[in-house]
Design an enzyme around this catalytic site. Sequence first.
Site, PDB file in Angstrom:
ATOM      1  N   ARG A 113       0.869  -1.180   0.000  1.00 35.58           N
ATOM      2  CA  ARG A 113       0.000   0.000   0.000  1.00 35.58           C
ATOM      3  C   ARG A 113       0.904   1.227   0.000  1.00 35.58           C
ATOM      4  NH1 ARG A 113      -2.094   0.416   6.277  1.00 35.58           N
ATOM      5  NH2 ARG A 113      -0.021   0.631   7.112  1.00 35.58           N
ATOM      6  N   ASN A 151      -4.277   7.619   3.562  1.00 34.37           N
ATOM      7  CA  ASN A 151      -3.893   7.055   4.861  1.00 34.37           C
ATOM      8  C   ASN A 151      -2.378   7.092   4.992  1.00 34.37           C
ATOM      9  OD1 ASN A 151      -4.789   5.489   7.318  1.00 34.37           O
ATOM     10  ND2 ASN A 151      -3.241   4.104   6.477  1.00 34.37           N
ATOM     11  N   GLU A 152      -1.915   7.704   6.041  1.00 36.67           N
ATOM     12  CA  GLU A 152      -0.469   7.762   6.300  1.00 36.67           C
ATOM     13  C   GLU A 152       0.337   7.974   5.025  1.00 36.67           C
ATOM     14  OE1 GLU A 152       0.738   4.381   8.633  1.00 36.67           O
ATOM     15  OE2 GLU A 152       0.104   5.345  10.478  1.00 36.67           O
ATOM     16  N   GLU A 309      -5.011   7.042  15.507  1.00 36.36           N
ATOM     17  CA  GLU A 309      -4.806   5.602  15.719  1.00 36.36           C
ATOM     18  C   GLU A 309      -3.855   5.372  16.878  1.00 36.36           C
ATOM     19  OE1 GLU A 309      -3.257   3.448  12.371  1.00 36.36           O
ATOM     20  OE2 GLU A 309      -4.509   4.506  10.931  1.00 36.36           O
TER      21      GLU A 309
HETATM   22  C1  GLA Z   1      -0.963   2.277  10.410  1.00 37.36           C
HETATM   23  C2  GLA Z   1      -2.106   2.285   9.427  1.00 37.36           C
HETATM   24  C3  GLA Z   1      -3.184   1.303   9.738  1.00 37.36           C
HETATM   25  C4  GLA Z   1      -2.621   0.031  10.261  1.00 37.36           C
HETATM   26  C5  GLA Z   1      -1.734   0.314  11.450  1.00 37.36           C
HETATM   27  C6  GLA Z   1      -1.189  -0.931  12.105  1.00 37.36           C
HETATM   28  O1  GLA Z   1      -0.993   3.240  11.334  1.00 37.36           O
HETATM   29  O2  GLA Z   1      -2.651   3.553   9.212  1.00 37.36           O
HETATM   30  O3  GLA Z   1      -3.921   1.090   8.564  1.00 37.36           O
HETATM   31  O4  GLA Z   1      -1.899  -0.599   9.269  1.00 37.36           O
HETATM   32  O5  GLA Z   1      -0.663   1.078  11.019  1.00 37.36           O
HETATM   33  O6  GLA Z   1      -0.394  -0.608  13.193  1.00 37.36           O
END
Ligand code: GLA
Length: 673
Positions: A113, A151-152, A309
């Site tokens: 990803r 995402n990230e 998160e």
């Molecule tokens: C990241 C991602 C999540 C998941 C976590 C697991 O922060 O944003 O989708 O993969 O890691 O720790």
Amino acid sequence: MKKYSDKVNKIVYGGDYNPEQWPEEIWAEDMRLFKQAGIDIVTLNVFSWAAIQPSEEVYDFEKLDRIMDMVRDNGLKVCLATSTGAHPAWMARRHPDILRVDFEGRKRKFGDRHNSCPNSPTYRTYAPKLAGMLAKRYRGYENIVAWHISNEFGGECYCENCERAFRLWLKEKYGTLEELNRVWNTAFWGHTFYDWEEIVLPNMLSEHFRYDRTTFQGITLDYKRFNSDSILDCFRLEYDAVKAVTPEIPVTTNLMGFYPVLDYQKWGKYMDVVSWDNYPAVDAKPAEIAMAHDLMRGVGGGRPFLLMEQSPSVSNWHDYCALKRPGVMRLWSWQAVAHGADSVMFFQMRRSIGACEKYHSAVIDHVGTGDTRVFREIAALGKELEKLGDATLGASVEARAAIYFDWDNWWALIHTAGPTTDLDYKEQILDYYRALYDLNIPVDFVGTEDDLSGYRLLVAPVLYMVKEGYDEKIRRFVAEGGIFVTTFFSGIVDEHDLVVTGGYPGRLRGILGIWVEEIDALPRDKENSFIYNGSRYPARLLCDLLHTEGAEALASYQEDFYAGMPAVTVHTFGKGKAYYVAARSDAEFYNQFLQDVCKDDCGIQPLLEQTRGVEAVLRKNEKGSYLFLLNHNDAFSRVWLEDGCTDMLSGEYIHGGREIKLAPKDVRILKKE
Ligand code: GLA
Ligand code: ZN
């Protein structure tokens, strides 16, 4: 647009929820368990691109519609992701421009990803298109409290599209090749460029011989900036797409704390609210976690942020997936809130059964019930958050001490090629941060553009790169009475990593009243020492050999041929003072030194008397002042309370002038009179 804190009436509690990975029969059970745990928000649609867009022409939102309706019907708020954090396989096959080229120069295939090239025309078309479609489809859902773009965001790409875009970025920045050749110092090794097309990306095929080792720092630095900007553009394209439809919904993307690849200080300017993912290493110290929260608050201009998160217990990707001990999830959640978080969120809500995150903890574990230790701890915290209600929402952390942190400086230090491979900017920052943290003195992180006028103390460890005008800012700060602390290996280069000639520390020389003649690098097993205030402290890593030019020596080296030369200096400059610490020392020194500086020069009062392992943080809003006491110890700790206050979690009034006892890992939130 509404502020994030206007859209909620308590600290929201929940996290990443992926019902699309589960049969629908299970969804109702999820809803029931969420209620039981006090969950009131879910982040949806993080990795659903392939599900929503099964082919070039087809979009299918039906399942997401059902999920959106279900969570709304169950009273849950939504942080709605745009699902562009991983592209569909068909897209990679049909439009290979979306695939990245890695640092070794290998074209990636579909997989993993964070996998889209930020300069891919396909990605830049389809990602914002999808974001816009989601906004149009779900605009009527009042329970959406934030957009979560991708995402990230992260990583790097070295493909030909990026290379072409890099040339344009450079042209825009430098205008002429003459200027480019100057700032990159291409006369060295005969690198002079006569045509923009001659410029290639710096990786293992060109300027690098290791990821952190480059022969041309200028090229590498500009690539870092360019890559961060390219990815930021992708964020902004999606930002604009959702904003055009739902201008009232705040937009965020989840950052990652001290993440070296993206210049978050620049990113923060384009985000409505900063959010971040807190995954401390198994052996992380509380100060290190606190520091990352403070950095993230700084990136957001000092405003509250979202804890997007954290793991309820284990993170599968650590080498050793140690359990979060009882009480630690709660403690670290409150620590985030203490440092400015207005949400407590987890990855993930239900533990998946396949692929690499099946052993990552979740609110609902593989057993599928609420009858687990982790779930019970989550439910207990849910009750506390409910009890606290809106009390701390939007509250700020007020600091009179600031630490300067800058991504360009970080990049320059990573790639500098000397004088030591052991220098780690983050560790240097932590040395000073930890001392202030131990003293219970609140700290803000400031970047180059942040205003300094509210601070008494500015600490800039290893200020290697002094950007155009920043010396002037420091000069003014000190002249007007501020206290400035910097260290060895500072003031050496400008923003292009070109050395400022005429003596180190370059533009800071006059402010500090010193001249650094030489820099000695010490291997890990060697140290010098100095005597400060009657005690001997180690001098490690780098030792500057300096002469005072108006400054006063507060400590001198004890060994080697430079014994007797100053190791710590102070210079009175205007109404303020500028300190220089010429070598790396240890925690005892930093504690003593900053205690002296804060007390004698700055008049900064600690929030609480130092109590080993007990962290004190204060948040303030129009409703009141809240003192968070966090006992990181595995033992009971005693804290002296001067004034009376109300314990927000128990409701009990505590009279002042007495000692209170904190159980191991316990937390108190005390509303001050
Ligand atoms: C990241 C991602 C999540 C998941 C976590 C697991 O922060 O944003 O989708 O993969 O890691 O720790
Ligand atoms: Zn690319």
